[in-house]
Enzyme design. Structure first.
Site, PDB file in Angstrom:
ATOM      1  N   CYS A  35      20.388  19.312  26.253  1.00  0.00           N
ATOM      2  CA  CYS A  35      21.628  20.076  26.461  1.00  0.00           C
ATOM      3  C   CYS A  35      22.609  19.829  25.315  1.00  0.00           C
ATOM      4  CB  CYS A  35      22.252  19.655  27.785  1.00  0.00           C
ATOM      5  SG  CYS A  35      23.816  20.499  28.139  1.00  0.00           S
ATOM      6  N   CYS A  86      14.326  31.909  29.502  1.00  0.00           N
ATOM      7  CA  CYS A  86      14.850  32.558  28.296  1.00  0.00           C
ATOM      8  C   CYS A  86      16.202  31.908  27.988  1.00  0.00           C
ATOM      9  CB  CYS A  86      14.999  34.049  28.580  1.00  0.00           C
ATOM     10  SG  CYS A  86      15.557  35.005  27.169  1.00  0.00           S
TER      11      CYS A  86
HETATM   12 FE    FE Z   1      24.354  19.473  30.118  1.00  0.00          FE
END
Ligand code: FE
Length: 130
Positions: free
Chosen positions: A45, A118
């Site tokens: 992330c 995606c």
């Molecule tokens: Fe995160």
């Protein structure tokens, strides 16, 4: 999000990264860093560093966005029904920090579960194996 947190993220992220991860925007296809990226490693992330997708599940979908058949761990993502824009889609978010990542569709490779995650390049960092 409180104002202090928002200001911190605005400093940490580019305008595009902020719009995508915090406001659900989508990068232009074939524009991102990772749609044509084939190294072995872990996609994490951009906002919090949580491990999200392994290169082992990455495939060339032709869509212009990084595409994966599965998350590295379903406990690391939230899948949320998204009916915005007149479409029935499923949004993918980072479970740890809530960053918008992209959407998951049911048109992935049938021999690998049929899912196509995606994902926006701008929501991801890439880490080579340690
Ligand atoms: Fe995160």
């Amino acid at each position: 999000m409180d104002d202090a947190k928002k200001e911190e993220l605005k400093k940490k992220l580019t305008d595009e990264e902020f719009a995508i991860t915090q406001e659900g925007a989508t990068e232009a296809p074939f524009s991102g860093e990772f749609y044509n990226h084939h190294e072995s490693g872990m996609y994490t992330c951009k906002v919090c560093g949580a491990e999200l997708f392994s290169s082992d599940t990455k495939f060339d979908s032709g869509s212009g966005w990084p595409s994966f058949t599965e998350a590295v761990n379903r406990e690391h993502v939230d899948l949320i029904p998204d009916d915005s824009g007149g479409m029935h889609r499923t949004e993918v978010k980072c479970k740890n920090c809530g960053a918008h990542l992209g959407h998951v569709f049911d048109d992935g490779p049938s021999d690998k579960g049929g899912k196509r995650f995606c994902i926006n390049s701008a929501s991801l960092c890439f880490e080579q194996p340690k």
